[in-house]
Enzyme design. Structure first.
Site, short mmCIF file in Angstrom:
data_model
loop_
_atom_site.label_atom_id
_atom_site.label_comp_id
_atom_site.label_asym_id
_atom_site.label_seq_id
_atom_site.Cartn_x
_atom_site.Cartn_y
_atom_site.Cartn_z
CD GLU A 176 5.31 18.77 18.12
OE1 GLU A 176 4.89 17.63 17.89
OE2 GLU A 176 5.78 19.11 19.23
CG HIS A 252 1.06 17.60 14.72
ND1 HIS A 252 1.25 16.28 15.04
CD2 HIS A 252 1.95 18.29 15.45
CE1 HIS A 252 2.22 16.17 15.93
NE2 HIS A 252 2.66 17.38 16.20
CB CYS A 372 1.09 10.42 11.95
SG CYS A 372 -0.24 11.53 12.30
O1 SUG Z 1 2.82 13.32 19.23
N1 SUG Z 1 0.98 10.45 19.94
C1 SUG Z 1 1.68 11.26 18.97
C2 SUG Z 1 0.96 11.22 17.65
C3 SUG Z 1 1.73 11.93 16.56
C4 SUG Z 1 0.95 12.06 15.32
N2 SUG Z 1 1.73 12.72 14.35
C5 SUG Z 1 1.27 13.58 13.40
N3 SUG Z 1 0.08 14.12 13.50
N4 SUG Z 1 2.07 13.91 12.46
C6 SUG Z 1 1.79 12.70 19.47
O2 SUG Z 1 0.84 13.20 20.06
C7 SUG Z 1 0.71 9.30 22.05
C8 SUG Z 1 1.53 8.42 22.97
C9 SUG Z 1 0.70 7.84 24.08
O3 SUG Z 1 -0.20 8.51 24.57
O4 SUG Z 1 0.99 6.69 24.49
C10 SUG Z 1 1.56 10.10 21.10
O5 SUG Z 1 2.69 10.42 21.38
#
Ligand code: SUG
Length: 448
Positions: A176, A252, A372
């Site tokens: 990730e 994460h 993020c």
């Molecule tokens: O991968 N959300 C992302 C959020 C990423 C956050 N990044 C960090 N913590 N670095 C994920 O879960 C949601 C998309 C949706 O549900 O429409 C989404 O992909």
């Protein structure tokens, strides 16, 4: 001799198809927002405002453009045929959940774009990039090739920059990116300590692992990155995330810890074997300063408050006077416990001297806070000069991008809108113009 180097935050620009589809099991905000209407225009402007604020405070700020969405090319690879309009109409009817997944603007969370290692840490003295395979979520697993192409366009000079392919896809090497990676150093140009946090051992089912939600990063993936980037193992630490917190929505490590310079700001329940992790970090730290740990107790901020407020998904930045600043999402202000904690933090703790709050709610509702939204890239002066200068924020570029967003973006998208073939046309028109603004060349599949 240590070279002068800078940490540059590269924020993802929120894409024209930003929507709430509930795609990320284990990410509480994504599931809670499922099927509500989004506002891509507001999301992109909120992101730009945060970038501009950091720029105005004297931090170097870069931009990573969004991906082409809906991803027609993945739909074609899955056997759909016809014109783009025919494909979208057909998928909307026959596989609506697939259409939603290939329409996600999730590349905006550039902490997940890649893991980067500065030249000071790599034994070949190159800057290394490995795009994250994001294997755990289908909608994100289709990002890495295009993300890799964008990184190549930004950092093209192979005298300085080395680009790897993502790790093999699949659960065993789930990666990730920088969301589970922190680098500690005295000065950015010094040799640093690279800290990799993973959710499980993929090849050993007897080790502890979460039961309810997935562990998206594996030990084996983190270890592979250190090999690819020629890192010195004496300056790498691997730590397992506490599986219980993953099961509470800490999908994460950057939802429960953030580090910068010689400081780690973390929740007491972040790691499985906290004291062993701290001991190893101290033992392997190559700097001459001491590592500093700011540990937040459960009684002050519970894990569930951390998940709902995203306290630890803040950006921890070094100020010119040597102290640090925390850039928090506005949800930290509305959470009573977190707000109370932050009020006393700057008084009691001399390491963090300032807290600033920004509204990134459009992103937050999908589980993406300030940290993020950015990829940290450490470059020496020569490396900085060698990258695409047009992707560094200036007041002029900020204004140009604001105008560009206002011209091209919708102010409302709900699930039904994704079936509109016009959204693809609008989105491509916007991205085509963006590549010209950022002098990126033809980076998108539709441009080739
Ligand atoms: O991968 N959300 C992302 C959020 C990423 C956050 N990044 C960090 N913590 N670095 C994920 O879960 C949601 C998309 C949706 O549900 O429409 C989404 O992909």
């Amino acid at each position: 001799m240590t070279k002068q180097a800078y940490e540059i935050n590269f924020d993802g620009l929120v894409g024209p198809t930003h929507n709430y589809a509930g795609l990320s099991v284990g990410n509480v905000a994504s599931l809670n927002s499922a099927s509500s209407a989004s506002n891509p225009k507001e999301g992109a402007l909120q992101g730009l405002d945060k970038m501009k604020a950091l720029h105005d405070m004297g931090f170097k700020q870069g931009i990573i453009p969004p991906l082409e969405r809906p991803d027609i090319h993945t739909l074609k690879a899955l056997g759909f045929r016809g014109t783009d309009t025919e494909i979208i109409t057909k998928v909307a009817k026959e596989a609506p959940k697939l259409l939603v997944a290939v329409s996600s603007a999730s590349s905006m969370w550039t902490a997940n774009a890649c893991t980067m290692s500065p030249s000071a840490d790599s034994q070949d003295q190159k800057v290394h990039f490995t795009p994250a395979n994001l294997s755990n979520k289908f909608h994100r697993s289709i990002e890495w090739k295009s993300t890799g192409n964008i990184l190549k366009a930004l950092f093209a000079d192979n005298k300085y920059f080395t680009h790897h392919d993502a790790l093999p896809s699949g659960d065993h090497f789930g990666d990730e990116g920088a969301a589970n990676h922190t680098r500690f150093c005295d000065q950015y140009g010094d040799v640093g300590l690279q800290f990799f946090v993973f959710g499980k051992y993929a090849f050993d089912a007897n080790q502890p692992m979460p039961r309810r939600f997935p562990a998206r990063q594996t030990f084996e993936a983190s270890q592979s990155i250190t090999r690819l980037h020629y890192l010195n193992q004496e300056h790498c630490v691997f730590a397992q995330q506490n599986p219980e917190t993953i099961d509470m929505g800490v999908f994460h490590n950057d939802v429960i810890a953030v580090g910068n310079g010689n400081v780690l700001f973390f929740h007491e329940q972040a790691f499985l074997n906290k004291q062993a992790v701290i001991n190893e970090l101290n033992a392997k730290y190559p700097g001459s300063k001491k590592l500093q740990f700011i540990e937040v107790k459960q009684q002050d901020v519970s894990v569930s408050d951390a998940v709902s407020s995203y306290l630890f998904n803040s950006q921890l930045l070094s100020k010119a006077d040597g102290s640090m600043m925390l850039i928090c999402p506005s949800e930290c202000q509305t959470n009573v416990h977190v707000n109370r904690y932050l009020e006393q933090l700057t008084q009691q703790d001399k390491l963090i001297s300032e807290v600033k709050i920004y509204d990134v709610k459009q992103s937050m509702r999908n589980g993406g806070g300030p940290a993020c939204l950015r990829q940290r890239i450490v470059l020496t002066e020569a490396e900085l000069q060698a990258m695409n200068q047009h992707c560094l924020l200036t007041p002029h570029l900020y204004k140009t991008l604001q105008t560009w967003v206002k011209k091209h973006y919708r102010d409302r998208i709900c699930e039904a809108d994704l079936a509109d073939p016009q959204l693809l046309v609008e989105s491509r028109r916007a991205l085509d113009e963006l590549t010209k603004i950022l002098h990126l060349g033809n980076i998108y599949p539709f441009q080739c």
